[in-house]
Design a protein around this motif. Sequence first.
Motif, mmCIF file in Angstrom:
data_model
loop_
_atom_site.group_PDB
_atom_site.id
_atom_site.type_symbol
_atom_site.label_atom_id
_atom_site.label_comp_id
_atom_site.label_asym_id
_atom_site.label_seq_id
_atom_site.Cartn_x
_atom_site.Cartn_y
_atom_site.Cartn_z
ATOM 1 N N GLY A 28 0.525 -1.220 -0.115
ATOM 2 C CA GLY A 28 -0.075 0.072 0.081
ATOM 3 C C GLY A 28 0.721 1.202 -0.154
ATOM 4 O O GLY A 28 0.567 2.222 -0.646
ATOM 5 N N GLN A 31 2.522 1.757 -3.653
ATOM 6 C CA GLN A 31 1.402 2.199 -4.383
ATOM 7 C C GLN A 31 1.261 3.672 -4.267
ATOM 8 O O GLN A 31 1.311 4.511 -5.125
ATOM 9 C CB GLN A 31 0.063 1.400 -4.078
ATOM 10 C CG GLN A 31 -0.869 1.759 -5.252
ATOM 11 C CD GLN A 31 -0.279 1.535 -6.596
ATOM 12 O OE1 GLN A 31 0.041 0.253 -7.080
ATOM 13 N NE2 GLN A 31 -0.471 2.343 -7.485
ATOM 14 N N ASP A 87 -6.270 -5.533 -0.689
ATOM 15 C CA ASP A 87 -5.558 -4.546 -1.215
ATOM 16 C C ASP A 87 -6.186 -2.995 -1.204
ATOM 17 O O ASP A 87 -7.040 -2.821 -1.984
ATOM 18 C CB ASP A 87 -5.259 -4.784 -2.719
ATOM 19 C CG ASP A 87 -4.039 -3.710 -3.541
ATOM 20 O OD1 ASP A 87 -3.981 -2.610 -2.986
ATOM 21 O OD2 ASP A 87 -3.466 -4.216 -4.134
ATOM 22 N N TYR A 88 -6.051 -2.397 -0.105
ATOM 23 C CA TYR A 88 -6.963 -1.057 0.176
ATOM 24 C C TYR A 88 -6.868 0.069 -0.671
ATOM 25 O O TYR A 88 -7.885 0.337 -1.176
ATOM 26 C CB TYR A 88 -6.133 -0.552 1.728
ATOM 27 C CG TYR A 88 -7.014 0.666 2.059
ATOM 28 C CD1 TYR A 88 -8.103 0.747 2.713
ATOM 29 C CD2 TYR A 88 -5.977 1.779 1.952
ATOM 30 C CE1 TYR A 88 -8.615 2.000 3.343
ATOM 31 C CE2 TYR A 88 -6.374 2.982 2.538
ATOM 32 C CZ TYR A 88 -7.700 3.065 2.996
ATOM 33 O OH TYR A 88 -8.058 4.315 3.635
ATOM 34 N N THR A 89 -5.456 0.334 -1.447
ATOM 35 C CA THR A 89 -5.431 1.248 -2.311
ATOM 36 C C THR A 89 -6.175 0.992 -3.595
ATOM 37 O O THR A 89 -6.583 1.624 -4.221
ATOM 38 C CB THR A 89 -4.014 1.488 -2.164
ATOM 39 O OG1 THR A 89 -3.303 0.360 -2.853
ATOM 40 C CG2 THR A 89 -3.176 2.277 -1.230
ATOM 41 N N THR A 125 -7.767 9.370 3.680
ATOM 42 C CA THR A 125 -6.813 8.295 3.892
ATOM 43 C C THR A 125 -5.883 8.557 5.094
ATOM 44 O O THR A 125 -5.280 7.779 5.798
ATOM 45 C CB THR A 125 -6.489 7.596 2.682
ATOM 46 O OG1 THR A 125 -5.675 8.565 2.144
ATOM 47 C CG2 THR A 125 -7.418 6.960 1.644
#
Length: 262
Positions: A28, A31, A87-89, A125
């Motif tokens: 994350g 990214q 995969d949060y992003t 975020t």
Amino acid sequence: MLSARNLFQEILDNDESFRLFCSIAAGGESQGGWENGRIASLVPSSERALAPKIARHGADEDKHGRIFEALMRKRGLIPVAVAPDTDYTMLLERSGIGLAHDKLRRDKPLTVRDIIVYLSHSRVTEQRAAEQMDLLLRHFADHPGIGRAVRMIASDEGDHLAYTHEELLRFAAAGHGRLIQHTLRRCALTEIRVHRDVSLAVMAHMGRILGWPRSKYALLAAGIHATYAYERLAGWHRMVGLSMPERLDALGGPAAPAHEFA
């Protein structure tokens, strides 16, 4: 007793669960580093003064990714592939939050509206990131294995959050207040849903690694759903308010090096 400290200590003590935690975090952060780097290179000419701060944000995110990778190396671990449901992003992007990667891969300059969307996404975020790091800071600031990393990353996340407040207030004063509030609200409501889904997925993966009984996972899942219900009802408001931070120009200098974790 099931507490945040005990839960993370259990994850920390097991190599496989620690490797999964660090791999998800490193992916994350890396990214985020790429996204900020691309945005910095595409800033419109009217906002070129903002480019070094966005680049610094990206450099910090890259540094955090390297820190998590270094924590794994210190235990003789290598990163594991991150499952799509954790995969949060990526899930935020697929939900239409922030700037689409297709747009960032082009060489066409961004607009002021794009920068406001980026800052609003970051405001939401970074609130989540700062809160999560504050939790780790309370319990593990002096931990011999991860304490230095927790302290450094927590400090950076606080700077990132301060920067988004300051810049969004600047844009609001320039007449973009309605766009900012609309974008913040949409980002916040989407983020809390994605955070719930990712939290459930991560806990399911951790439960399989650590051999949790169904009752333990069910209790954790109930807590995640309860948190989401609160955030959906009222908690999201903390993600959309803006106030001038105590520390101004928080990203006005170079990123601190991460060589001490190598």
